[in-house]
Design an enzyme around this catalytic site. Structure first.
Site, short mmCIF file in Angstrom:
data_model
loop_
_atom_site.label_atom_id
_atom_site.label_comp_id
_atom_site.label_asym_id
_atom_site.label_seq_id
_atom_site.Cartn_x
_atom_site.Cartn_y
_atom_site.Cartn_z
N HIS A 17 -5.48 -1.13 -2.03
CA HIS A 17 -4.78 -1.96 -1.04
C HIS A 17 -4.89 -1.30 0.33
CE1 HIS A 17 -1.36 -5.00 -0.46
NE2 HIS A 17 -1.58 -4.51 0.73
N HIS A 19 -5.93 -2.64 4.30
CA HIS A 19 -6.30 -3.76 5.17
C HIS A 19 -7.28 -3.29 6.25
CE1 HIS A 19 -3.46 -6.90 3.83
NE2 HIS A 19 -2.70 -5.87 3.47
N ASP A 21 -8.08 -4.67 9.08
CA ASP A 21 -7.57 -4.79 10.44
C ASP A 21 -6.40 -3.86 10.72
OD1 ASP A 21 -5.87 -6.20 8.78
OD2 ASP A 21 -5.50 -7.82 10.20
N GLY A 178 0.16 -12.07 4.64
CA GLY A 178 0.96 -12.64 5.71
C GLY A 178 2.41 -12.74 5.28
N HIS A 205 0.07 -10.46 -2.60
CA HIS A 205 1.19 -9.77 -1.97
C HIS A 205 2.49 -10.37 -2.50
CE1 HIS A 205 -1.76 -8.27 0.93
NE2 HIS A 205 -0.83 -7.49 1.45
N GLU A 208 7.57 -7.54 -1.75
CA GLU A 208 7.70 -6.67 -0.57
C GLU A 208 8.78 -7.24 0.34
OE1 GLU A 208 4.93 -4.77 3.00
OE2 GLU A 208 4.51 -6.79 2.25
N ASP A 297 -2.19 0.72 2.65
CA ASP A 297 -1.84 -0.52 3.33
C ASP A 297 -2.55 -0.61 4.68
OD1 ASP A 297 -0.72 -3.04 3.47
OD2 ASP A 297 1.28 -2.35 4.02
#
Length: 356
Positions: A17, A19, A21, A178, A205, A208, A297
């Site tokens: 996991h 990301h 970006d 998102g 996701h 969380e 993350d």
């Protein structure tokens, strides 16, 4: 025995996991932003990284998300996407990562005129370049991509088809990312049906920003094989943190099926999914036998590396054996064919020097 930073760095790591970006090099972000005239909070790499991590630590989701407006602004061309993906792989490899799954949302990278397919191909080219560059530097790594659909938007069916069109070389799984609360998997029912019918792996996701019911919908309607974060699954366990626990249907399913939970220690604290590293639910979930894995993350936004995440867990009482078990769970949870997962698991066992 407490592990030293060098010993932690040397341990083989598997990240499921991460990301794309959220993990740019600060220097790269500054350089690319200058090329397009995008204004950043600072043009000093160290200060910029500190601003992002301070925002992440502030407990304010708006401030936490501010960084992504800056990172995605520079990720709108094939050259930039290729470079960012390449550098991500190189940086992870230097941190001891031997297998990485990088996730990103293609729909967030088309403002510059790229098609979704061109985005996917640019990122894959960068991943392959990064693997080669890392190997030249003496770091062997394998890397893959997961395609995200934004759960508050309406392109999930299109992204699901994109994932299917690129399975194998450019994509190993599908995810929705998102805002979790208020945007459940049910909003993307058609996409998940398409993926199920075509046997495409899914991670979602969940658990969380929303509770255990969100995890339940991800496992049920979404048929997720892994859960992104998933730490709030403990809300489906009566007596959690005591010697007498009783599992709800959702928690029992995740435990029985050994669904990997893609825990991200620092990020989970920053987003409020966990109260602190010391009191993170992942410790108890691990002790109860859940398939807990360790992940970054967003390396830039949260100011972390896999080694630093290992480090904070060691400070919280994790042993080398605990790190090994989480890494082995990640290896077996990777979206790879069975024989390749077995090879990855064997590399983890050899790297830790554990006699099973």
């Amino acid at each position: 025995m407490t592990l030293t930073p060098n010993e932690i760095l040397a341990l083989p790591k598997v990240v499921l996991h991460d990301h794309l970006d959220g993990g740019l090099r600060p220097s790269t972000l500054i350089e690319l932003a200058a090329e397009i005239g995008h204004e950043l909070p600072s043009t000093d790499p160290d200060e910029l990284a500190r601003i992002f991590s301070d925002n992440a630590d502030a407990g304010d989701l708006v401030r936490y998300l501010e960084a992504f407006a800056h990172t995605t602004a520079v990720m709108q061309s094939a050259d930039n996407l290729r470079r960012i993906a390449r550098e991500a792989v190189v940086d992870l490899a230097a941190d001891g990562v031997i297998y990485a799954e990088l996730r990103y949302a293609p729909e967030q990278h088309v403002a510059g005129g790229l098609t979704l397919q061109q985005v996917v191909e640019a990122v894959q080219d960068g991943i392959e370049d990064g693997v080669s560059e890392a190997l030249e530097a003496g770091h062997a790594i394998r890397a893959a991509a997961i395609l995200d659909a934004m759960r508050h938007l309406d392109r999930s069916l299109e992204i699901a088809q994109l994932a299917l069109d690129n399975r194998g070389r450019c994509c190993v799984a599908f995810d929705i990312a998102g805002p979790e609360l208020g945007f459940p998997p049910a909003h993307h029912r058609e996409a998940f049906q398409l993926l199920r019918e075509n046997h495409m792996p899914v991670t979602i996701h969940a658990g969380e920003a929303d509770g255990a019911a969100s995890v339940g919908e991800a496992l049920g309607l979404g048929s997720a094989r892994r859960i992104g974060h998933g730490v709030r699954i403990h809300e489906d366990i009566d007596g959690f943190g005591t010697d007498e626990v009783s599992y709800g249907v959702i928690a029992q399913h995740a435990l029985d099926q050994q669904i990997p939970l893609e825990c991200c220690p620092t990020s989970n604290v920053q987003t409020g999914a966990a109260p602190s590293i010391a009191d993170h639910p992942m410790h108890e979930l691990r002790d109860l036998g859940f398939a807990v894995t360790i992940n970054t993350d967003n390396r830039l936004v949260s100011g972390v590396t896999m080694s630093s995440e290992f480090g904070v867990l060691v400070e919280a009482g994790w042993t080398k054996e605990d790190l090994f078990e989480a890494t082995l769970a990640a290896a077996w949870g990777a979206f790879l064919p069975y024989d390749e997962r077995a090879d990855l698991a064997e590399s983890v066992i050899e790297g830790y020097g554990i006699d099973l």
